[in-house]
Design a protein around this motif. Structure first.
Motif, PDB file in Angstrom:
ATOM      1  N   ALA A 118       0.808  -1.150  -0.069  1.00 44.83           N
ATOM      2  CA  ALA A 118      -0.129   0.131   0.129  1.00 44.83           C
ATOM      3  C   ALA A 118       0.866   1.222   0.078  1.00 44.83           C
ATOM      4  CB  ALA A 118      -1.027  -0.006   1.160  1.00 44.83           C
ATOM      5  N   SER A 119       2.020   1.143   0.606  1.00 44.69           N
ATOM      6  CA  SER A 119       2.933   2.587   0.806  1.00 44.69           C
ATOM      7  C   SER A 119       3.598   2.505  -0.628  1.00 44.69           C
ATOM      8  CB  SER A 119       4.030   1.894   1.798  1.00 44.69           C
ATOM      9  OG  SER A 119       4.916   3.152   1.610  1.00 44.69           O
ATOM     10  N   LEU A 120       3.789   1.417  -1.481  1.00 47.41           N
ATOM     11  CA  LEU A 120       4.374   1.501  -2.425  1.00 47.41           C
ATOM     12  C   LEU A 120       3.524   2.282  -3.926  1.00 47.41           C
ATOM     13  CD1 LEU A 120       6.688  -1.562  -2.912  1.00 47.41           C
ATOM     14  CD2 LEU A 120       7.389   0.915  -2.534  1.00 47.41           C
ATOM     15  N   LEU A 121       2.276   1.498  -3.516  1.00 43.14           N
ATOM     16  CA  LEU A 121       1.019   2.209  -4.280  1.00 43.14           C
ATOM     17  C   LEU A 121       0.872   3.804  -4.206  1.00 43.14           C
ATOM     18  CD1 LEU A 121      -1.288  -0.806  -4.214  1.00 43.14           C
ATOM     19  CD2 LEU A 121      -0.105  -0.147  -6.280  1.00 43.14           C
ATOM     20  N   ALA A 140      -1.679  19.977  -8.451  1.00 45.39           N
ATOM     21  CA  ALA A 140      -0.798  20.923  -7.806  1.00 45.39           C
ATOM     22  C   ALA A 140       0.574  20.020  -7.057  1.00 45.39           C
ATOM     23  CB  ALA A 140      -1.334  21.617  -6.819  1.00 45.39           C
ATOM     24  N   PRO A 141       1.542  20.542  -7.035  1.00 48.09           N
ATOM     25  CA  PRO A 141       2.779  20.012  -6.397  1.00 48.09           C
ATOM     26  C   PRO A 141       2.632  19.843  -5.009  1.00 48.09           C
ATOM     27  CG  PRO A 141       3.448  21.979  -7.996  1.00 48.09           C
ATOM     28  CD  PRO A 141       1.957  21.751  -7.680  1.00 48.09           C
ATOM     29  N   GLY A 142       1.909  20.441  -4.431  1.00 46.97           N
ATOM     30  CA  GLY A 142       1.471  20.346  -3.021  1.00 46.97           C
ATOM     31  C   GLY A 142       0.677  19.054  -2.850  1.00 46.97           C
ATOM     32  N   VAL A 143      -0.266  18.786  -3.687  1.00 42.44           N
ATOM     33  CA  VAL A 143      -1.031  17.474  -3.451  1.00 42.44           C
ATOM     34  C   VAL A 143      -0.145  16.340  -3.627  1.00 42.44           C
ATOM     35  CG1 VAL A 143      -2.731  16.226  -4.481  1.00 42.44           C
ATOM     36  CG2 VAL A 143      -3.150  18.899  -4.259  1.00 42.44           C
ATOM     37  N   VAL A 144       0.830  16.287  -4.700  1.00 42.32           N
ATOM     38  CA  VAL A 144       1.706  15.382  -4.682  1.00 42.32           C
ATOM     39  C   VAL A 144       2.596  15.269  -3.747  1.00 42.32           C
ATOM     40  CG1 VAL A 144       3.601  14.480  -6.406  1.00 42.32           C
ATOM     41  CG2 VAL A 144       1.758  15.660  -7.390  1.00 42.32           C
ATOM     42  N   LEU A 145       3.018  16.383  -2.980  1.00 38.23           N
ATOM     43  CA  LEU A 145       3.946  16.108  -1.905  1.00 38.23           C
ATOM     44  C   LEU A 145       2.832  15.598  -0.661  1.00 38.23           C
ATOM     45  CD1 LEU A 145       6.654  16.938  -0.486  1.00 38.23           C
ATOM     46  CD2 LEU A 145       5.654  19.056   0.196  1.00 38.23           C
ATOM     47  N   LEU A 146       1.676  15.951  -0.619  1.00 30.44           N
ATOM     48  CA  LEU A 146       0.739  15.412   0.444  1.00 30.44           C
ATOM     49  C   LEU A 146       0.841  13.691   0.219  1.00 30.44           C
ATOM     50  CD1 LEU A 146      -1.885  17.975   0.636  1.00 30.44           C
ATOM     51  CD2 LEU A 146      -0.261  17.572   2.667  1.00 30.44           C
ATOM     52  N   ILE A 147       0.656  13.360  -1.016  1.00 29.50           N
ATOM     53  CA  ILE A 147       0.694  12.082  -1.571  1.00 29.50           C
ATOM     54  C   ILE A 147       1.770  11.159  -0.967  1.00 29.50           C
ATOM     55  CG2 ILE A 147       0.373  10.232  -3.183  1.00 29.50           C
ATOM     56  CD1 ILE A 147      -1.524  12.095  -4.605  1.00 29.50           C
ATOM     57  N   GLY A 148       3.094  11.805  -1.193  1.00 27.26           N
ATOM     58  CA  GLY A 148       4.290  11.350  -0.842  1.00 27.26           C
ATOM     59  C   GLY A 148       4.424  11.312   0.672  1.00 27.26           C
ATOM     60  N   ALA A 164       1.781  10.956   2.639  1.00 24.69           N
ATOM     61  CA  ALA A 164       0.858   9.749   3.376  1.00 24.69           C
ATOM     62  C   ALA A 164       1.686   8.441   2.819  1.00 24.69           C
ATOM     63  CB  ALA A 164      -0.498   9.733   2.356  1.00 24.69           C
ATOM     64  N   GLY A 165       2.449   8.347   1.816  1.00 19.31           N
ATOM     65  CA  GLY A 165       3.191   7.048   1.400  1.00 19.31           C
ATOM     66  C   GLY A 165       4.030   6.817   2.675  1.00 19.31           C
ATOM     67  N   VAL A 166       4.780   7.940   3.027  1.00 20.24           N
ATOM     68  CA  VAL A 166       5.825   7.832   4.174  1.00 20.24           C
ATOM     69  C   VAL A 166       5.064   7.419   5.559  1.00 20.24           C
ATOM     70  CG1 VAL A 166       7.361   9.070   5.832  1.00 20.24           C
ATOM     71  CG2 VAL A 166       7.216   9.491   3.177  1.00 20.24           C
ATOM     72  N   GLY A 210       5.469   3.580   7.551  1.00 24.02           N
ATOM     73  CA  GLY A 210       5.751   3.853   9.089  1.00 24.02           C
ATOM     74  C   GLY A 210       4.794   2.779   9.653  1.00 24.02           C
ATOM     75  N   VAL A 211       3.509   2.670   9.251  1.00 20.17           N
ATOM     76  CA  VAL A 211       2.620   1.657   9.775  1.00 20.17           C
ATOM     77  C   VAL A 211       3.328   0.260   9.231  1.00 20.17           C
ATOM     78  CG1 VAL A 211       0.191   0.653   9.415  1.00 20.17           C
ATOM     79  CG2 VAL A 211       0.631   3.159   9.373  1.00 20.17           C
TER      80      VAL A 211
END
Length: 166
Positions: free
Chosen positions: A99-102, A117-125, A127-129, A133-134
């Motif tokens: 799920a993290s990789l996805l 927006a680049p900020g949205v992509v950053l937020l997705i990144g 979330a991946g981190v 962590g989980v």
């Protein structure tokens, strides 16, 4: 773990699993249609990878829920501190890592172009981190389970020795 807690968690898992099947069957096709019709050509160009990532993400959640259900069964039977539990914990860790990789993959798919927006992509990144962590927390819990299984085996061995002496 109390009987009421197990029943409550099973109800939550059953409802969540039914909801995820509904999302797969109804909501994802609607999302696919909306992505192709209502958004810019940039978004329509990446709609297929986005839909695949969403579907695979839902599958990772479903796999995790099934494994937690199986672990609950082991808790109810009193067999959770056995080597059989490792299989389910390993699958949960793998599903969360996937799920993290996805999540990172979704960010990569959405990054090119001007539609997101680049900020949205950053937020997705980010979330991946967090999801990674989980996965690490699950790995730590697996190590704790391994220690508990080892202590349980040692306690049984000592009890057997004590029974022989008595």
């Amino acid at each position: 773990m109390g009987k009421l807690t197990v029943v409550a968690l099973r109800i939550v898992l059953a409802l969540a699993l039914a909801g995820s099947v509904f999302v797969q069957a109804v909501m994802v096709p609607l999302l696919a249609r909306d992505l192709n019709e209502d958004f810019s050509p940039d978004i329509a160009a990446v709609s297929t990878p986005v839909i695949v990532i969403v579907l695979l993400g839902i599958v990772t959640i479903q796999v995790t829920m099934v494994c937690v259900w199986r672990l609950l069964t082991m808790v109810r039977r009193g067999t959770v501190f056995s080597h059989a539990a490792f299989r389910y914990v390993d699958v949960v860790a793998g599903a969360v890592a996937a799920a993290s990789l996805l999540t990172f993959g979704l960010g990569v798919v959405l990054a090119p172009g001007e539609s997101v927006a680049p900020g949205v992509v950053l937020l997705i990144g980010g979330a991946g981190v967090l999801v990674a962590g989980v996965a690490l927390v699950v790995v730590v819990l697996r190590m704790l389970l391994a220690q508990a299984v080892a202590r349980d085996a040692e306690a049984k061995h000592l009890q057997d020795e004590l029974d022989e002496v008595i």
